[in-house]
Design a protein around this motif. Structure first.
Motif, PDB file in Angstrom:
ATOM      1  N   ASN A 120       0.995  -1.336  -0.031  1.00  0.00           N
ATOM      2  CA  ASN A 120       0.241  -0.038  -0.082  1.00  0.00           C
ATOM      3  C   ASN A 120       0.977   1.062  -0.059  1.00  0.00           C
ATOM      4  N   ASN A 123       1.696   3.226   3.220  1.00  0.00           N
ATOM      5  CA  ASN A 123       2.437   2.627   4.106  1.00  0.00           C
ATOM      6  C   ASN A 123       3.805   3.296   4.219  1.00  0.00           C
ATOM      7  N   LYS A 124       4.384   3.461   5.387  1.00  0.00           N
ATOM      8  CA  LYS A 124       5.684   3.660   5.637  1.00  0.00           C
ATOM      9  C   LYS A 124       6.887   2.706   4.860  1.00  0.00           C
ATOM     10  N   GLN A 127       8.165  -0.445   6.716  1.00  0.00           N
ATOM     11  CA  GLN A 127       7.272  -1.600   6.883  1.00  0.00           C
ATOM     12  C   GLN A 127       7.993  -2.805   5.649  1.00  0.00           C
ATOM     13  N   THR A 145       6.541   7.678   3.745  1.00  0.00           N
ATOM     14  CA  THR A 145       5.697   6.518   2.927  1.00  0.00           C
ATOM     15  C   THR A 145       6.236   6.214   1.425  1.00  0.00           C
TER      16      THR A 145
END
Length: 355
Positions: A120, A123-124, A127, A145
């Motif tokens: 996604n 998201n950062k 991650q 992100t």
């Protein structure tokens, strides 16, 4: 009876006239989009005369392209080849580098990975890559992100192209500063991690092979640079002209396509997700924090979006004209990262074709 015969004769006359005088071609905006076969040299063409363009403008355009160190040039309208020219020993089978025009390939494949629910973009980055991929504090790094990498707003110091952790230093909070930065290549690592396969394998399977491109990724220093034929570059442009669909096959969903080709942040209005956008109120240039007023290429169509690479590698996509324009070659004038005065003059000459 006489009336019946008269009606029949009239109908036959109309049919005969229709055969002798076929209807003129539909204007380009109303024609259906053509897609060349995935393999082989077949690619339908459409002539300058068919389009009712200005034939006398062709040679001055070709002379300018050759003068300005071009290796290849193509125009597609509704997917059909209108012009395809090669210069200075370059051929249809010769591969050439895309340079930063290939950033748009990374943007597109990131979108494909998102539609497959592998990642996604909100998201950062950590991650997927783990913490410590920069030299920032954890709090600073966690602000970045995938969307910040797509929009060039990571906030990382842009004074170096290196992307090792020691070189990725804090300059500003993510989302508060636009800077043209090589850190976008970390998206390729994100896709590789998220898909559990190499970047090149995922790219080939999900994009390249689905639209009949050739080409490979070549590592040049810290950069992963794509090389291909001119027609392969044109295939990608055609995919994007058709909003991510190849014929009836959805390669990239339209929602992500729309995000990628509209303003992605409020600092550089002329930038989407690694795509340059014409016709905006203002824009930034690479390696500059200045805001320039007006359209990036004032001589070009206002709805045009662009993949622009070092030394004037170009993909121009113009939805209002159902047109894709490709230029590959050496620097037209001085070495440049993406934009140059060449864009302005080139579009003066291209627009003379159809005005």
């Amino acid at each position: 009876m006489t009336k019946t015969i008269s009606v029949i004769l009239t109908a036959l006359f109309v049919i005969s006239c229709s055969k002798d005088n076929p209807q003129p071609d539909l204007p380009p905006a109303q024609e259906s989009m053509y897609f060349p076969p995935l393999t082989g040299p077949v690619w339908e063409t459409k002539s300058i005369a068919d389009l009712k363009w200005n034939q006398s403008a062709v040679q001055p355009l070709l002379d300018y392209l050759e003068l300005k160190n071009s290796k290849s040039f193509m125009i597609l309208v509704n997917g059909k080849i209108v012009m395809e020219n090669y210069f200075n020993g370059h051929t249809a089978s010769t591969n050439w580098y895309w340079a930063s025009a290939g950033k748009t390939l990374t943007s597109t494949v990131t979108g494909i990975a998102q539609q497959e629910s592998l990642l996604n973009i909100n998201n950062k980055v950590s991650q997927y890559l783990g913490t410590g991929w920069t030299s920032e504090t954890l709090a600073q790094e966690n602000l970045i992100t995938c969307k910040h990498l797509l929009s060039m707003t990571s906030g990382l110091d842009d004074t170096t192209d290196d992307v090792d952790p020691a070189s990725l230093k804090y300059k500003a909070d993510a989302g508060t500063r636009w800077a043209y930065h090589n850190v976008y290549v970390k998206l390729q690592d994100v896709v590789a991690k998220a898909s559990s396969q190499s970047w090149e394998n995922y790219f080939n399977n999900k994009l390249r092979d689905k639209i009949g491109m050739n080409g490979t990724w070549v590592q040049l220093g810290v950069n992963s640079v794509y090389t291909s034929t001119t027609r392969s570059m044109a295939r990608f442009g055609l995919l994007m002209l058709n909003k991510g669909k190849w014929d009836n096959n959805v390669i990239l969903n339209e929602a992500y396509f729309n995000e990628a080709t509209t303003t992605s942040q409020n600092i550089n209005l002329g930038y989407g997700y690694l795509w340059w956008l014409n016709g905006k109120a203002s824009y930034h240039l690479p390696q500059s924090q200045l805001t320039f007023q007006g359209s990036i290429i004032p001589t070009g169509p206002t709805d045009m979006f662009m993949a622009l690479g070092k030394n004037d590698q170009k993909i121009y996509v113009i939805p209002s004209k159902n047109m894709v324009v490709i230029r590959m070659g050496d620097a037209a004038d001085n070495v440049n990262l993406a934009l140059s005065d060449f864009d302005k003059v080139l579009w003066e000459k291209i627009s003379t074709l159809y005005q």
